[in-house]
Structure formats: C-alpha cells, structure tokens
Design an enzyme around this catalytic site. Structure first.
Site, PDB file in Angstrom:
ATOM      1  N   ASP A  91     -11.652   2.303   3.656  1.00 30.84           N
ATOM      2  CA  ASP A  91     -11.898   0.869   3.509  1.00 30.84           C
ATOM      3  C   ASP A  91     -13.385   0.560   3.335  1.00 30.84           C
ATOM      4  OD1 ASP A  91      -9.836  -0.931   3.295  1.00 30.84           O
ATOM      5  OD2 ASP A  91      -9.390  -0.980   5.443  1.00 30.84           O
TER       6      ASP A  91
ATOM      7  N   LYS B 208       0.841  -1.198   0.000  1.00 26.79           N
ATOM      8  CA  LYS B 208       0.000   0.000   0.000  1.00 26.79           C
ATOM      9  C   LYS B 208       0.875   1.245   0.000  1.00 26.79           C
ATOM     10  CE  LYS B 208      -3.776  -2.458   2.175  1.00 26.79           C
ATOM     11  NZ  LYS B 208      -4.404  -2.920   3.422  1.00 26.79           N
TER      12      LYS B 208
ATOM     13  N   GLN C   7      -5.269  -1.801   9.714  1.00 29.71           N
ATOM     14  CA  GLN C   7      -4.917  -3.078   9.081  1.00 29.71           C
ATOM     15  C   GLN C   7      -5.357  -4.231   9.994  1.00 29.71           C
ATOM     16  OE1 GLN C   7      -3.403  -3.451   5.937  1.00 29.71           O
ATOM     17  NE2 GLN C   7      -3.879  -5.607   6.275  1.00 29.71           N
TER      18      GLN C   7
END
Ligand code: NAP
Length: 278
Positions: A117, A50, A94
């Site tokens: 997200d 990422k 995460q």
C-alpha cells in the site's frame, strides 16, 4: 477526451497476468495477505474486488478476518506472523479499523518490503527523496494514467485538492518528482477557485461531490477526479461536476471507470513487484 481508466487497468492486469505466469514457471507465486478487523460493508466490497483481481491475475490471496474486539497486541502479532511468512509477499491492512486500535502503529509494523500500500514511513520517505519505493496505489494509478495518455507534467502547474496521506500528499510528491510545479489545497485554503483556475492539471481528492465546477477550470486543463461519493439517489459521483467540466477540459477521468480501477491494478502491480524483489 475521456481517460478510460477501466480499459487501461484491464491492459495492466493482462500484462501482469503474463508476468505472473512466467514467475510461476520459475517457482514464484506472488501472494497477498489482507487483514480486515471488524465488520464494515464498504471494506467487504473493496476486499472482494481485490480478491477477484488477484484470482484473475494468478496472485494468491489470503484473508485474515479479526473480530471487532481484537486487541492491538493481537493485531501486531498477526502482522509479525505475516512478516515472517516467506510465502507472503504483500500485506495489506484494510482501513478503517475499530477506533480503539492504533492504525499508524499497525502500518508501521508491516515490513516495508511487503508494504504494497506504500503507507510505511520508509516508503513514504523514499518517494520524497526520489528513490524506488512502493507508491501508494491511487497516486501510482494516476501517474500511470497520465503516462499512458502521454500527458507530460514537466513544467506544468498542478493543483492537488486534498492533503491526505493516501492520496493528496503522495500524488503531489509524484507530480513534483516529475517536475511539475505543485500547489496543494485543503480545507483551510482561501479562495480555492482562484488557485485551481491557474492549473494545467487538477487532481480533485477531497471527497465532496461536484466540488470542482466548470468556472474553476482553465480551458484545456487535465482533470483527474479521485472522489468517490454517493449522491441522494445512491449513484456514485466524483468530486468534479463532470458534465460541465468535460466541455472545458482537454482530458478528464470519469467516476466510476477512472481512477478507481487503476487503484486496484496498481495494487496488483505492487504485489508482483514485492514478489520479484523478495
Ligand atoms: P480524506 O482523508 O478525507 O482527505 C480529504 C482531504 O480533502 C483533506 O486533506 C481535507 O482537508 C480536504 N478537504 C475536505 N474538504 C475540503 C474543502 N471543502 N476544500 C478543500 N479541501 C477540502 O480523504 P481521502 O482518503 O484522501 O479521499 C478523498 C476522496 O477520494 C474520497 O472521496 C475517497 O472516497 C476517494 N478515494 C478514491 C480512491 C480511488 O481509488 N478512486 C482511493 C482513495 C480515496 P484538511 O486536511 O484540511 O482536512
């Protein structure tokens, strides 16, 4: 035909780079904050990828590493701090995080406007009523792939295998929003093969290597393989028996090089969207 997710993701990243260059001229530099709690080798790889993608596009990236013993209070305080920082447009927690922490409470604490997200209930709810929202990156990437290959889902029978909050349910919702007739299968579904045989579009997102075999696939079906599994030799394989299913499918995604690269590209797209809308 093989759907080339890698190439498509590269194209999306190139156009995002141009967009970010323009935003910078107007004084806006999109920035993503990533929180990682505890040590997890797989998460480290994901976060590194990422960060690389952000660098390539010109998105700023800041990592917040917290140790294994971080308390829920500390995690929430960190999220609150990131919510309040005007230079940060996207916040990503995460997963997985250590078991003593409540991940749902943490996701829910992220400002929905920074929820790149698409896991916050506000964004999930907006997706379900068809309002503009942050869509979870893997489903969003799948929809972009279908669009790029001019695969119209309207009126088609779509079968999604898997009902997770990050893939199965939101991809089913996206397909429904585009007027597909959607069935969701899961671990309690009886006679999955029979259900999948009726599908014009199959989304395999269950995490079981080569679960979808050629006998389950209708001639000419579109097959999207979300699964990422390691076989005995340590090689990456999807949830679909690619070699045999490819012969019957009209379109199919490979693993690797299919859905995976699209997921990261759509995360970048969500960060740019967040920065534009702030
Ligand atoms: P998950 O949370 O473990 O959910 C798996 C789903 O599959 C569950 O709904 C489960 O049913 C269902 N399932 C499990 N075994 C089944 C079976 N034998 N028959 C029918 N359904 C079954 O997984 P996930 O997070 O959605 O991820 C799914 C796969 O996609 C994994 O391989 C993951 O690594 C991969 N993934 C890839 C990307 C990418 O970017 N390419 C992104 C995310 C995930 P129940 O609900 O009944 O338990």
């Amino acid at each position: 035909m093989i759907i080339n997710g890698k190439e498509l993701a590269e194209n999306i990243r190139s156009s995002l780079k141009l967009e970010v260059d323009n935003m910078k001229k107007q004084g806006i530099t999109p920035k993503l904050a990533v929180i990682m709690v505890g040590d997890n080798k797989a998460s480290e790889v994901y976060v590194r990828n990422k960060s690389k993608a952000c660098n390539e596009i010109g998105i700023e990236f800041e990592e917040f590493l917290k140790d294994e013993n971080t308390s829920q209070k500390e995690l929430i305080e960190l999220i609150d701090m990131l919510n309040s920082r005007n230079d940060i447009h996207g916040i990503l927690l995460q997963s997985p995080i250590p078991k003593h922490l409540d991940i749902r409470e943490a996701f829910n604490r992220i400002n929905p406007k920074k929820d790149v997200d698409g896991f916050h209930p506000i964004n999930v709810g907006k997706l379900s009523i068809g309002e503009d929202s942050f869509i979870s990156c893997t489903p969003y990437g799948i929809m972009k792939m279908l669009e790029a290959y001019h695969i119209n889902v309207e009126g088609k029978r779509a079968v999604v295998i898997g009902r997770s909050n990050i893939v199965g349910k939101p991809v089913a919702q996206c397909l429904l929003n585009q007027n597909a007739t959607v069935t969701i299968c899961h671990s309690r579904t009886q006679d999955i093969a029979k259900v999948v045989q009726e599908a014009d579009i199959v989304i395999a997102a269950l995490g079981k290597p080569k679960f979808v075999t050629a006998d389950m696939i209708k001639e000419g079906a579109v097959v999207i393989d979300v699964g990422i599994n390691r076989n005995e030799e340590g090689k990456l394989v999807g949830d679909v028996d690619f070699e045999n299913v490819e012969k019957k499918a009209s379109y199919i995604t490979p693993v690797p090089g299919g859905v995976g690269p699209m997921t990261i590209a759509m995360l970048m797209s969500n960060v740019v969207k967040a920065a534009k809308e702030m």
